[in-house]
Design an enzyme around this catalytic site. Structure first.
Site, PDB file in Angstrom:
ATOM      1  N   ASP A 137     -26.779 -40.522  14.358  1.00 50.95           N
ATOM      2  CA  ASP A 137     -27.070 -40.270  15.619  1.00 50.95           C
ATOM      3  C   ASP A 137     -27.522 -41.838  16.185  1.00 50.95           C
ATOM      4  OD1 ASP A 137     -29.579 -40.364  14.928  1.00 50.95           O
ATOM      5  OD2 ASP A 137     -30.073 -38.830  16.253  1.00 50.95           O
ATOM      6  N   THR A 193     -28.676 -28.937  11.440  1.00 51.28           N
ATOM      7  CA  THR A 193     -30.019 -28.835  11.160  1.00 51.28           C
ATOM      8  C   THR A 193     -30.905 -28.986  12.159  1.00 51.28           C
ATOM      9  OG1 THR A 193     -30.065 -31.382  10.515  1.00 51.28           O
ATOM     10  CG2 THR A 193     -29.241 -29.834   8.838  1.00 51.28           C
ATOM     11  N   ARG A 194     -32.234 -28.960  11.764  1.00 49.83           N
ATOM     12  CA  ARG A 194     -33.110 -29.160  12.684  1.00 49.83           C
ATOM     13  C   ARG A 194     -33.264 -30.356  13.405  1.00 49.83           C
ATOM     14  NH1 ARG A 194     -39.260 -27.963  10.845  1.00 49.83           N
ATOM     15  NH2 ARG A 194     -38.750 -29.872   9.821  1.00 49.83           N
ATOM     16  N   PHE A 195     -32.915 -31.165  12.578  1.00 50.06           N
ATOM     17  CA  PHE A 195     -33.060 -32.646  12.903  1.00 50.06           C
ATOM     18  C   PHE A 195     -31.908 -32.987  14.076  1.00 50.06           C
ATOM     19  CE2 PHE A 195     -31.906 -37.062  12.511  1.00 50.06           C
ATOM     20  CZ  PHE A 195     -33.053 -37.775  12.682  1.00 50.06           C
ATOM     21  N   ASP A 247     -37.536 -43.246  -5.714  1.00 48.05           N
ATOM     22  CA  ASP A 247     -36.306 -44.235  -5.245  1.00 48.05           C
ATOM     23  C   ASP A 247     -35.145 -44.142  -5.929  1.00 48.05           C
ATOM     24  OD1 ASP A 247     -35.083 -46.519  -4.387  1.00 48.05           O
ATOM     25  OD2 ASP A 247     -36.344 -47.896  -5.093  1.00 48.05           O
ATOM     26  N   ASP A 283     -32.669 -43.395   7.846  1.00 48.16           N
ATOM     27  CA  ASP A 283     -33.590 -44.338   8.828  1.00 48.16           C
ATOM     28  C   ASP A 283     -32.558 -45.238   9.359  1.00 48.16           C
ATOM     29  OD1 ASP A 283     -35.621 -45.867  10.169  1.00 48.16           O
ATOM     30  OD2 ASP A 283     -36.917 -44.839   8.764  1.00 48.16           O
ATOM     31  N   LYS A 315     -34.904 -51.923  15.082  1.00 50.99           N
ATOM     32  CA  LYS A 315     -35.319 -52.951  15.685  1.00 50.99           C
ATOM     33  C   LYS A 315     -34.524 -53.855  14.866  1.00 50.99           C
ATOM     34  CE  LYS A 315     -40.036 -51.718  16.946  1.00 50.99           C
ATOM     35  NZ  LYS A 315     -41.215 -51.714  16.777  1.00 50.99           N
ATOM     36  N   GLU A 343     -34.966 -37.525  -2.788  1.00 53.47           N
ATOM     37  CA  GLU A 343     -35.899 -37.641  -1.550  1.00 53.47           C
ATOM     38  C   GLU A 343     -37.189 -38.081  -1.936  1.00 53.47           C
ATOM     39  OE1 GLU A 343     -37.336 -37.946   1.557  1.00 53.47           O
ATOM     40  OE2 GLU A 343     -35.421 -36.882   1.887  1.00 53.47           O
TER      41      GLU A 343
END
Length: 244
Positions: free
Chosen positions: A185, A222-224, A127, A149, A153, A100
């Site tokens: 998602d 998870t919360r996400f 990274d 992520d 766009k 992370e």
């Protein structure tokens, strides 16, 4: 210990993906942006006091923290560490590595590890792509990438993590029979993942029709993901095995 029990596809196929999704790019993948974010006092203290105990130095040659006696699992982009901490608790005989870039998430995971006295987790704070390229072949039993992520766009989509070159790297790092688990998602990103990974040499889609799978047993809500559900976002799960 077995990985997860996975069944066939339960979701219909969605829009075809453009051929560009399968093209290999030699530009280094930069799939994240370091955002300032808010870090709590407790998280900052955890980074200072506890990270040296659990950190893998990505700048040095690979040394197994568990001396080769544990199967190794890697979660790329573990967020606040909720899933990785739970996974480590349920698999105490595994070596669980989390990568992370965002400091608040690393601090949150460290606090969870301290609270539960968990010692089978190690952290790569930085990274991960640069570090992964230095690792030996067939090192990992399982790789997990959850809700990367989506860069929604069109002009941003070259930043997406799951591209042909990166997929080949993941395939190289998996042991024969090892699992690659992914979830998103974003429907368009799900289809890009499926197109890229279905075309990656060495990877075999667990779904016999080359589609999506039910959520694996090891993936907690998870919360996400709960937030996504409230917004009406369906979740697409993919699972691949490394062939012989």
């Amino acid at each position: 210990m077995p990985l997860s029990s996975l069944g066939g596809s339960t979701r219909p196929a969605i829009m075809p993906v453009m051929e560009e999704a399968l093209k290999t790019s030699y530009r280094p993948i930069r799939s994240f942006v370091l955002r300032q974010g808010r870090i709590t006092v407790a998280q900052a203290r955890a980074l200072d006091e506890y990270l040296p105990r659990w950190q893998i130095d990505s700048r040095t040659p690979w040394q197994d923290p568990w001396k080769g006696v544990r199967p190794l699992l890697l979660e790329i982009g573990f967020g606040n560490g909720e899933h990785l901490a739970a996974l480590a608790t349920h698999r105490p005989d595994w070596g669980c590595i989390g990568a992370e870039v965002h400091a608040p998430g690393v601090g949150a995971l460290l606090l969870r590890l301290m609270e539960t006295n968990t010692d089978n987790v190690r952290i790569v704070h930085g990274d991960v792509v640069t570090w992964l390229n230095t690792l030996p072949d067939a090192l990992l039993h399982c790789i997990i990438i959850q809700f990367p992520d989506p860069w929604p766009k069109k002009r941003q989509q070259k930043r997406r993590m799951i591209q042909a070159e990166f997929a080949l790297l993941l395939s190289r790092l998996l042991q024969p029979g090892g699992a690659l688990q992914l979830a998103t998602d974003w429907a368009h990103y799900a289809e890009q993942m499926r197109a890229v990974l279905n075309a990656t040499p060495g990877l075999e889609n667990v779904d016999p029709d080359g589609g999506y799978v039910p959520p694996p047993d090891n993936r907690i809500l998870t919360r996400f993901e709960r937030r996504g559900q409230r917004l009406g976002h369906p979740v697409f799960d993919l699972c691949y095995r490394r062939g012989p």
